[in-house]
Design an enzyme around this catalytic site. Structure first.
Site, short mmCIF file in Angstrom:
data_model
loop_
_atom_site.label_atom_id
_atom_site.label_comp_id
_atom_site.label_asym_id
_atom_site.label_seq_id
_atom_site.Cartn_x
_atom_site.Cartn_y
_atom_site.Cartn_z
N ASP A 489 0.81 -1.22 0.00
CA ASP A 489 0.00 0.00 0.00
C ASP A 489 0.84 1.27 0.00
OD1 ASP A 489 -2.69 -0.75 0.02
OD2 ASP A 489 -2.60 -1.31 2.13
C1 BGC Z 1 0.30 1.31 6.31
C2 BGC Z 1 -0.06 0.11 5.50
C3 BGC Z 1 -1.55 0.05 5.32
C4 BGC Z 1 -2.03 1.36 4.73
C5 BGC Z 1 -3.51 1.39 4.49
C6 BGC Z 1 -0.30 2.55 5.73
O1 BGC Z 1 -0.04 3.64 6.56
O2 BGC Z 1 1.69 1.43 6.40
O3 BGC Z 1 0.42 -1.05 6.12
O4 BGC Z 1 -1.88 -0.99 4.49
O5 BGC Z 1 -1.67 2.43 5.57
O6 BGC Z 1 -4.26 1.64 5.61
C1 NOJ Z 2 -1.64 -3.74 5.42
C2 NOJ Z 2 -2.80 -3.83 4.51
O1 NOJ Z 2 -3.92 -4.24 5.21
C3 NOJ Z 2 -2.53 -4.79 3.38
O2 NOJ Z 2 -3.59 -4.79 2.48
C4 NOJ Z 2 -1.24 -4.43 2.68
O3 NOJ Z 2 -1.00 -5.39 1.70
C5 NOJ Z 2 -0.11 -4.35 3.66
N1 NOJ Z 2 -0.43 -3.44 4.71
C6 NOJ Z 2 1.17 -3.89 2.99
O4 NOJ Z 2 1.13 -2.56 2.64
#
Ligand code: BGC
Ligand code: NOJ
Length: 818
Positions: A489
């Site tokens: 993400d």
């Molecule tokens: C986090 C991710 C997460 C994304 C969406 C980011 O701040 O680092 O792990 O998937 O937010 O909520």
């Molecule tokens: C947490 C999110 O829930 C997931 O969808 C994503 O793949 C990982 N973070 C990595 O960014």
């Protein structure tokens, strides 16, 4: 240092002191009503949706840690200057002479002793009802009678947890309660559009109650020292606005050696909207349908029966797959806690935990699809409806809303779509479902797009659109365009966000015709291999050919532009420069494409997969798990986005992002290195990290999303426990690839890849209506290679079991060797 231990027989984690490094929590509930509870009775409860139907208030980020919960106070009414304490330690934190918390499957107990009084609390949510039970048993160990006051409290949340935490000008005026027959009913906003109430009930006659927080606590006091507990009497306050609470007071005279059980219920109840009030036309809550429920569960015998039913439910779930291996940490996780965590992730996606506020996030599309692959054997019917719910939020383009709201099941417009990996995970989830169940009919189910009636197509067509979505969005190198982001993400290659406070998730992106993802290429190939088998059934040769061709072209693109010489590149940015390449100064190698491309079968025959995994071993593997990338980004890069917003070693910027580790375990198993696969498994296995709890800090019985990486000053410290795709993927890695009992579309594959030191292991597993007793023998101490397979004593050719649908028990024997 350890703060507890695994009690294998009871299937509990036993916490032996209350001051764990972080609150160590458990999840209660498996249907519609849920609670989160910590080892000191902190936490909160909600019905279906942690944002829109929040029953109790919880303050994240507070000091002291973990305030807000299911609190009981005991007061010694005999003492010359009366003392009071919390038998769960919080919120008074008065030292206890004995303390033990047991987190079990769907329940938590806390037992403590102070001043000759023992308290045993059992918290759980019975099946089939929308309430939680707190059962308190007090025993007087003193040589003389004890006069005690028992107070129980909860703080109501005004339903919408977001509104509750922000809209004070309104909310301080809307709070309303009723107190009838000793039951406190929370009915804020019921006068208008709500058809639901919460209630707090006690099995004993009340000596008093409070529903106004200030009346109970006293001005400027906290839950650690309520004035009413100090004085020993409640004011029978009826709140008008401000902070509605439920507080009850019971007086007890406990004879020497005597015990007494008190039951508390916190519940949620809905009335049909035309029957909200009784008598009609008044503002009084109609209690006809809720009263019998309350009466029933205030009885000890009913509570016991409900608890036995809950245990039986979990017995049934866990029995579906049990293992006995030479490694205790494998057994701890696979046989109980990994499953428990998968259930929580399935229920809440990434919405509500001690790190997810329940406010910001709905059910993630990619997250829920991945959770399914570890969940499907537990409750296949629920998995099926989840798949159909998810598919119904798919867009006609084949793309997907990134999240949907559990209450409405509608795609969440606030977060939108454009995460280009999202739709492909649906293919993996459906394939896992069919592999487990053999239920090919699911592919014919009509499912709408974006929940629009009239737009229904078969689920199989949805999957085709998922695949086509990628093919419609290829970049300059023939690799899939990344869109907003892929699995990572935080790799926001089209975002270019330069203003503080902008959300990396939703800020308007560049159109993005350049930035490409090698990871999605791998995922696409992985999904296409499943599609080929489904196409064979549904469409025949021409579709099979089309997918084979798509695989071939994608592979070509990967080898031409996605291979860096010793590992797979990660992506191309908006300028067409590689990400995750030796050409980069930072972020030279990423874990995700190494895992996904090898899982897709790339480079297995020609040695490049081995090379990629050796690069992982060399550059990314640490004693605390495998890092997401190296070297971490030391400053913010506009063209990379959120990933470089984290200091090196944290989160996506080079932590051990545990979700990705099992991909490498699986890849290693595919290449036959069982020692390495299991070694990686152990590095992040929470049970194996129990002894370093002071460093790890999170619960030693569930996976955390991340463990701080090598470049972090807190290397080895875990964060974001419970709601992570790590749970499902690790379960798949260990059970299906290392222990090698793997459902495939055509049958059950037996292909263990274990540490050569193991003599063998056994697995009891349900599969398509059969009960299988699998024994694996490893007399020659190899990692992999089935030399003989027997089904009920008869030799089977190959290592794929195709069972007649006779629903019988079967003995399966597997010999490994050269
Ligand atoms: C986090 C991710 C997460 C994304 C969406 C980011 O701040 O680092 O792990 O998937 O937010 O909520
Ligand atoms: C947490 C999110 O829930 C997931 O969808 C994503 O793949 C990982 N973070 C990595 O960014």
């Amino acid at each position: 240092m350890q703060y507890g231990y695994f009690d294998d027989e009871q299937r509990e984690y036993v916490i032996t002191r209350p001051d764990t490094p972080l609150p160590w929590i458990n999840f209660l509930g498996c249907e519609d009503y849920f609670g989160i509870i910590s080892n000191t009775a902190g936490g909160y409860s909600f019905y279906k949706d942690a944002r829109l139907r929040r029953l109790t208030r919880y303050r994240y980020n507070n000091a002291p840690l973990d305030t807000g919960g299911r609190y009981i106070y005991l007061r010694d009414d005999d003492a010359p200057s009366p003392t009071s304490w919390s038998p769960s330690w919080q919120p008074t934190r008065i030292p206890l002479e004995e303390y033990e918390c047991r987190h079990g499957m769907g329940y938590t107990t806390i037992r403590s002793r102070l001043n000759g009084i023992t308290a045993h609390m059992r918290y759980f949510i019975p099946l089939g009802v929308n309430l939680e039970v707190w059962e308190l048993k007090l025993t007087n160990l003193r040589p003389q009678d004890a006069n005690l006051s028992v107070f129980a409290t909860i703080e109501f949340c005004l339903w919408d947890a977001m509104d509750d935490a922000t809209n004070f000008q309104r909310n301080y005026s809307v709070g309303e309660v009723e107190v009838v027959d000793g039951v406190i009913y929370h009915k804020s906003e019921y006068r208008e559009r709500r058809d639901h109430i919460a209630y707090f009930a006690c099995s004993e006659t009340l000596a008093g109650f409070d529903t106004n927080r200030d009346a109970f606590l006293g001005a400027y006091r906290g839950f650690d020292a309520p004035a009413a507990v100090e004085s020993g009497s409640l004011a029978n306050s009826i709140t008008h606005g401000w902070q509605p609470i439920g507080a009850t007071h019971t007086r007890l005279r406990l004879p020497a050696g005597g015990s007494k059980t008190i039951i508390y219920l916190l519940g949620y109840h809905e009335n049909p909207s035309d029957q909200k009030f009784d008598p009609p036309g008044t503002q009084t809550v109609n209690k006809h349908s809720v009263t019998p429920i309350i009466r029933k569960y205030l009885q000890e015998a009913e509570v016991e029966t409900a608890f036995i039913q809950l245990q039986a439910y979990w017995d049934g779930l866990l029995a579906r797959l049990q293992v006995h291996t030479p490694d205790v940490h494998t057994d701890h996780m696979v046989n109980t806690w990994n499953v428990c965590q998968i259930m929580a992730a399935f229920s809440f996606s990434r919405s509500a935990s001690y790190f997810e506020s329940g406010i910001g996030r709905g059910m993630g599309f990619r997250d829920s699809n991945q959770d399914l692959i570890g969940f499907v054997h537990l409750l296949p019917a629920q998995a099926r409806s989840r798949i159909l719910d998810l598919a119904a939020t798919q867009l006609p383009t084949g793309g997907a809303y990134h999240q949907y709201q559990p209450l409405t099941k509608r795609g969440n417009n606030e977060v939108g779509s454009g995460f280009n990996d999202d739709p492909l995970w649906l293919v993996l989830a459906v394939a896992a479902y069919i592999a487990e169940t053999g239920d090919w009919d699911i592919l014919d189910q009509p499912v709408p797009y974006d929940n629009a009636p009239g737009s229904e197509e078969s689920l199989y067509h949805h999957l085709k659109r998922s695949m086509q979505y990628t093919l419609d969005r290829l970049g300059p190198h023939g690799l899939p365009l990344i869109g907003r982001a892929d699995w990572n993400d935080c790799l926001n290659l089209n975002c270019f966000s330069d203003s503080p406070g902008q959300s990396f998730q939703t800020t308007t992106n560049k159109d993005g015709k350049v930035a490409e993802s090698v990871f999605i290429a791998g995922l696409f190939i992985r999904a296409a291999r499943d599609m080929i088998q489904m196409a064979q059934k549904k469409e025949g040769e021409s579709a099979v050919k089309a997918y084979s061709m798509a695989i071939a072209l994608m592979e070509q693109a990967v080898w031409q532009a996605g291979w860096d010489g010793a590992w797979f590149r990660r992506a191309y940015d908006d300028l067409g420069q590689p990400v995750g390449s030796r050409e980069c100064t930072e972020g030279q190698i990423f874990i995700e494409p190494q895992g996904m491309c090898v899982m897709a079968g790339l480079g297995i025959r020609d040695g490049r997969a081995r090379q990629a995994l050796d690069s992982v071993a060399e550059r990314l593997a640490t004693p605390h798990g495998i890092l997401l990338l190296q070297p971490g980004y030391t400053h913010y890069y506009l063209n990379l986005g959120e990933i470089s917003s984290y200091p090196p070693g944290y989160k996506e910027n080079g932590s051990v992002f545990c979700h990705t580790n099992p991909w490498i375990m699986i890849a290693e198993a595919m290449l036959g290195d069982g020692a390495r696969a299991h070694d990686y498994y152990l590095r992040i296995n929470p049970s194996n990290r129990e002894e370093i709890s002071d460093l790890h800090r999170c619960e030693p019985y569930v996976y955390a999303q991340m463990i701080a990486g090598r470049e972090a000053p807190t290397f080895g410290e875990a964060k974001n426990s419970w709601l992570t795709g790590t749970a499902a993927w690790n379960y798949v890695a260990i059970t299906q690839w290392i222990l090698g009992v793997r459902p495939e579309l055509t049958g059950l594959r037996l292909d263990p890849c274990i540490p050569p030191g193991w003599n063998g292991f056994s697995v009891q597993r349900n599969f398509r209506g059969h009960r299988l007793h699998i024994n694996v023998y490893n007399p020659q101490h190899v990692s992999r290679g089935v030399v003989m397979l027997k089904l009920d004593g008869k030799q089977v050719v190959g290592n794929l079991l195709m069972l007649e649908p006779d629903g019988a028990d079967h003995q399966v024997e597997v010999w490994l060797g050269q």
